[in-house]
Each structure stands twice: as C-alpha cells, then as structure tokens.
Scaffold this motif. Structure first.
Motif, PDB file in Angstrom:
ATOM      1  N   LEU A   5       0.843  -1.192   0.000  1.00  0.00           N
ATOM      2  CA  LEU A   5       0.000   0.000   0.000  1.00  0.00           C
ATOM      3  C   LEU A   5       0.880   1.244   0.000  1.00  0.00           C
ATOM      4  CD1 LEU A   5      -2.581  -0.936   2.799  1.00  0.00           C
ATOM      5  CD2 LEU A   5      -2.828  -1.244   0.341  1.00  0.00           C
ATOM      6  N   SER A   6       0.438   2.261  -0.714  1.00  0.00           N
ATOM      7  CA  SER A   6       1.102   3.564  -0.654  1.00  0.00           C
ATOM      8  C   SER A   6       0.078   4.582  -0.194  1.00  0.00           C
ATOM      9  CB  SER A   6       1.673   3.945  -2.027  1.00  0.00           C
ATOM     10  OG  SER A   6       0.647   4.007  -2.986  1.00  0.00           O
ATOM     11  N   LYS A   7       0.531   5.485   0.643  1.00  0.00           N
ATOM     12  CA  LYS A   7      -0.351   6.527   1.175  1.00  0.00           C
ATOM     13  C   LYS A   7      -0.768   7.466   0.057  1.00  0.00           C
ATOM     14  CE  LYS A   7      -1.197   8.689   5.378  1.00  0.00           C
ATOM     15  NZ  LYS A   7      -0.946   8.351   6.721  1.00  0.00           N
ATOM     16  N   ILE A   8      -2.045   7.815   0.022  1.00  0.00           N
ATOM     17  CA  ILE A   8      -2.563   8.751  -0.973  1.00  0.00           C
ATOM     18  C   ILE A   8      -2.314  10.150  -0.453  1.00  0.00           C
ATOM     19  CG2 ILE A   8      -4.619   9.596  -2.147  1.00  0.00           C
ATOM     20  CD1 ILE A   8      -5.771   6.744  -1.861  1.00  0.00           C
ATOM     21  N   CYS A   9      -1.604  10.949  -1.231  1.00  0.00           N
ATOM     22  CA  CYS A   9      -1.331  12.336  -0.849  1.00  0.00           C
ATOM     23  C   CYS A   9      -2.474  13.217  -1.331  1.00  0.00           C
ATOM     24  CB  CYS A   9      -0.019  12.811  -1.469  1.00  0.00           C
ATOM     25  SG  CYS A   9       1.381  11.836  -0.937  1.00  0.00           S
TER      26      CYS A   9
END
Length: 179
Positions: free
Chosen positions: A174-178
């Motif tokens: 997962l990558s954090k949504i900016c």
C-alpha cells in the motif's frame, strides 16, 4: 468503441456487482455464460473468469495472458489482490481485501516497491515509525521499516518480521494517498 481499459473496468465492475455482461471491442469480449462472467480474446481464449453464483467474488486471471498487466492494474483499483500462486490451470486468483483509508493498493514486481521505497527513504530516516508504505504479512498491514536488495533478493523489514522476495516476484503493498 470502448478501449481495452474501459472494457476491463466494465467487466470487473459488473462481476463485483454479480451482473451479467455482454461487451466487445476489437481485442476483448466480455460475456456471461451459465452464471460465469468471462473475458476472452480471439487468440488466447478465456483470460479471466468470475463465478457469479458464489457469495465471495473471486477473479481467476490467466497468468501468461498478454492482457495480464492490464487486469493486474485494474483489479487493485477495486481492492482485489493476488492470493496464492498460479493454480494447476495457469490462473492467478484475486480476492477482495479490506484496504485502510487513504491508501492505494499496489500489486507490482518487487523492484517497483524498491524504487518507491527510495523516494520515501528520506522521510523514513526521521524519528518515529513512518506509514507511507505498508506491506501485507500474516493477513495484516505493517509499515515498512527498511528495505535492502542483495543478490536479486529484496529484504523487507517490518515491525514484526523480515520478508524475503525475489526481484521478479509480485508483491502486494500500500502507498499513502497524498491529498
């Protein structure tokens, strides 16, 4: 005429909603046959299939299909991730996975995770546990503490363990949504 991406998104959406489908373009045909949604090409035959009469939706995707990357890009958009290895018929199984808020699901070769890690590395050197990148292990999501690559093996350190991943293997993260 629908693009391949639009047709695949329609196939995925209809399948999740347990709806019949009948769509086609020059490359792909999506249709329902006996409570099964199929996605097919003329050259490869059925490349994706979904049973509509089961309580849990599971996508089966032909591993050596020329459209596999397109499907692998589209399914995570609906929170479906790769589960397990290729079955005896050459299909990957994708199942629904609950994703924490403000994260984007990724299913990529491990080298993509490694490249992304280096972009976040500057922040990870600060004090505290960074949670910009998470990896799934033991059916839970853990922040990545460190990532090392050596001899074609990616070593991912989390709070509880170290995961070894071959450079060509798929990894779910997962990558954090900016905002």
């Amino acid at each position: 005429m629908l693009s391949n991406l639009d047709l695949v998104r329609e196939f995925v959406g209809s399948s999740i909603q347990k709806k019949d489908i009948l769509l086609a373009n020059r490359s792909l045909t999506a249709q329902t046959v006996y409570n099964i949604n199929n996605l097919a090409t003329k050259a490869e035959g059925v490349i994706a299939t979904v049973q509509l009469n089961t309580p849990l939706t599971e996508f089966l995707i032909l591993s050596n299909s020329s459209h596999w990357e397109l499907l692998n890009q589209t399914l995570p958009e609906s929170n479906y991730i790769l589960k397990g290895n290729i079955d005896s018929h050459g299909f990957y199984h994708y199942q629904y996975c609950q994703i924490p808020n403000n994260y984007r699901l990724q299913c990529t070769k491990s080298v993509v995770l490694w490249r992304t890690w280096w972009k976040y590395r500057k922040n990870s050197l600060q004090l505290g546990i960074q949670s910009d990148l998470l990896i799934q292990t033991r059916d839970s999501w853990y922040p990545i503490r460190d990532l090392i690559i050596s001899n074609g093996i990616l070593y991912v350190k989390t709070l509880g363990s170290e995961i070894e991943i071959d450079a060509d293997d798929l990894v779910i993260w997962l990558s954090k949504i900016c905002h």
